[in-house]
Design a protein around this motif. Structure first.
Motif, PDB file in Angstrom:
ATOM      1  N   LYS A 157       0.806  -1.428   0.035  1.00  0.00           N
ATOM      2  CA  LYS A 157      -0.304  -0.476  -0.106  1.00  0.00           C
ATOM      3  C   LYS A 157       0.144   1.205   0.346  1.00  0.00           C
ATOM      4  O   LYS A 157       0.480   2.645  -0.473  1.00  0.00           O
ATOM      5  CB  LYS A 157      -0.528  -0.176   1.022  1.00  0.00           C
ATOM      6  CG  LYS A 157      -2.061  -1.101   1.259  1.00  0.00           C
ATOM      7  CD  LYS A 157      -2.795  -0.888   2.729  1.00  0.00           C
ATOM      8  CE  LYS A 157      -4.143  -2.161   1.946  1.00  0.00           C
ATOM      9  NZ  LYS A 157      -4.645  -2.127   3.357  1.00  0.00           N
ATOM     10  N   TYR A 158       2.093   1.073   0.670  1.00  0.00           N
ATOM     11  CA  TYR A 158       3.001   2.001   0.713  1.00  0.00           C
ATOM     12  C   TYR A 158       3.149   2.777  -0.625  1.00  0.00           C
ATOM     13  O   TYR A 158       2.894   4.333  -1.422  1.00  0.00           O
ATOM     14  CB  TYR A 158       3.505   1.995   2.105  1.00  0.00           C
ATOM     15  CG  TYR A 158       5.041   2.574   1.866  1.00  0.00           C
ATOM     16  CD1 TYR A 158       4.912   4.088   2.495  1.00  0.00           C
ATOM     17  CD2 TYR A 158       6.494   3.475   0.908  1.00  0.00           C
ATOM     18  CE1 TYR A 158       5.820   5.435   2.637  1.00  0.00           C
ATOM     19  CE2 TYR A 158       7.405   4.132   1.295  1.00  0.00           C
ATOM     20  CZ  TYR A 158       7.254   5.048   1.953  1.00  0.00           C
ATOM     21  OH  TYR A 158       8.427   5.803   2.034  1.00  0.00           O
ATOM     22  N   TYR A 159       3.685   2.116  -0.901  1.00  0.00           N
ATOM     23  CA  TYR A 159       4.661   1.925  -2.307  1.00  0.00           C
ATOM     24  C   TYR A 159       3.417   2.037  -3.949  1.00  0.00           C
ATOM     25  O   TYR A 159       3.230   2.547  -4.525  1.00  0.00           O
ATOM     26  CB  TYR A 159       5.172   0.355  -2.794  1.00  0.00           C
ATOM     27  CG  TYR A 159       6.838  -0.272  -1.803  1.00  0.00           C
ATOM     28  CD1 TYR A 159       7.291   1.185  -2.357  1.00  0.00           C
ATOM     29  CD2 TYR A 159       6.580  -1.132  -1.804  1.00  0.00           C
ATOM     30  CE1 TYR A 159       9.088   1.306  -1.371  1.00  0.00           C
ATOM     31  CE2 TYR A 159       8.183  -1.318  -0.800  1.00  0.00           C
ATOM     32  CZ  TYR A 159       8.701  -0.365  -0.597  1.00  0.00           C
ATOM     33  OH  TYR A 159       9.482  -0.796   0.786  1.00  0.00           O
ATOM     34  N   ALA A 160       2.649   1.990  -3.981  1.00  0.00           N
ATOM     35  CA  ALA A 160       1.296   1.656  -4.862  1.00  0.00           C
ATOM     36  C   ALA A 160       0.646   2.995  -3.684  1.00  0.00           C
ATOM     37  O   ALA A 160       0.655   4.195  -4.992  1.00  0.00           O
ATOM     38  CB  ALA A 160       0.222   0.927  -4.309  1.00  0.00           C
ATOM     39  N   SER A 161       1.203   3.698  -3.255  1.00  0.00           N
ATOM     40  CA  SER A 161       0.714   5.464  -3.461  1.00  0.00           C
ATOM     41  C   SER A 161       1.595   5.933  -3.972  1.00  0.00           C
ATOM     42  O   SER A 161       0.844   7.679  -4.396  1.00  0.00           O
ATOM     43  CB  SER A 161       0.597   5.780  -1.457  1.00  0.00           C
ATOM     44  OG  SER A 161       1.920   5.868  -0.953  1.00  0.00           O
ATOM     45  N   ASP A 162       2.881   5.405  -4.336  1.00  0.00           N
ATOM     46  CA  ASP A 162       3.502   6.455  -5.666  1.00  0.00           C
ATOM     47  C   ASP A 162       3.839   6.131  -6.703  1.00  0.00           C
ATOM     48  O   ASP A 162       4.474   6.371  -7.067  1.00  0.00           O
ATOM     49  CB  ASP A 162       5.025   6.541  -4.538  1.00  0.00           C
ATOM     50  CG  ASP A 162       5.417   7.513  -5.340  1.00  0.00           C
ATOM     51  OD1 ASP A 162       5.387   8.961  -5.504  1.00  0.00           O
ATOM     52  OD2 ASP A 162       6.996   7.170  -5.170  1.00  0.00           O
ATOM     53  N   PHE A 163       2.542   5.003  -7.264  1.00  0.00           N
ATOM     54  CA  PHE A 163       2.943   3.964  -7.925  1.00  0.00           C
ATOM     55  C   PHE A 163       1.694   5.046  -9.340  1.00  0.00           C
ATOM     56  O   PHE A 163       0.862   5.233  -9.123  1.00  0.00           O
ATOM     57  CB  PHE A 163       2.565   3.146  -8.225  1.00  0.00           C
ATOM     58  CG  PHE A 163       2.236   1.628  -9.224  1.00  0.00           C
ATOM     59  CD1 PHE A 163       3.887   1.346  -9.548  1.00  0.00           C
ATOM     60  CD2 PHE A 163       1.273   1.759  -9.723  1.00  0.00           C
ATOM     61  CE1 PHE A 163       4.226   0.977 -11.165  1.00  0.00           C
ATOM     62  CE2 PHE A 163       1.562   0.886 -11.115  1.00  0.00           C
ATOM     63  CZ  PHE A 163       2.585   0.796 -11.585  1.00  0.00           C
TER      64      PHE A 163
END
Length: 124
Positions: free
Chosen positions: A54-60
């Motif tokens: 979720k953390y990485y997807a927020s910047d994807f």
């Protein structure tokens, strides 16, 4: 995959170094864990994978994959990687680094620095 024997600090396998990836324009996010935290409680593997995905997807941002699809893919892969940390680390009290490299083109590289004996590494 990078496999290091703590007896000799031997590197086994073909892999990109962090420096190679950074020179190619990747940015990195690293989190450190202790292997024993996952070996003693398998639910932590899934919780950690879900959190970080979720953390990485927020910047994807990518043209061919939705943010939700990316989150699911990263969660699945991270869960497998984290479970393997718990299963195969020969020094449970050591810090294990999980690195996620992102490129503006949409490429993603996952790396784990883990300590193994030569005997454990030979199983791979």
């Amino acid at each position: 995959m990078k496999i290091m024997s703590h007896e000799k600090n031997e590197k086994i396998g073909n892999y990109w170094t962090d420096e190679d990836l950074l020179k190619e324009g990747f940015r990195v996010s690293t989190f450190y864990v202790k292997a024993k935290h996952f070996a003693s409680n398998w639910k932590r593997c899934g919780m950690s994978a879900d959190f970080w995905s979720k953390y990485y997807a927020s910047d994807f941002e990518h043209q061919t994959m939705s943010q939700k699809d990316f989150q699911n893919v990263i969660s699945f892969i991270l869960n497998e990687v984290i479970e393997n940390i718990g299963k195969y680390c020969d020094r449970p009290d050591s810090d294990v680094a999980i690195k996620v490299f992102f490129h503006k083109s949409g490429k993603c590289v996952l790396k784990v620095d883990n300590l193994l004996t030569s005997q454990t590494a030979n199983h791979f």
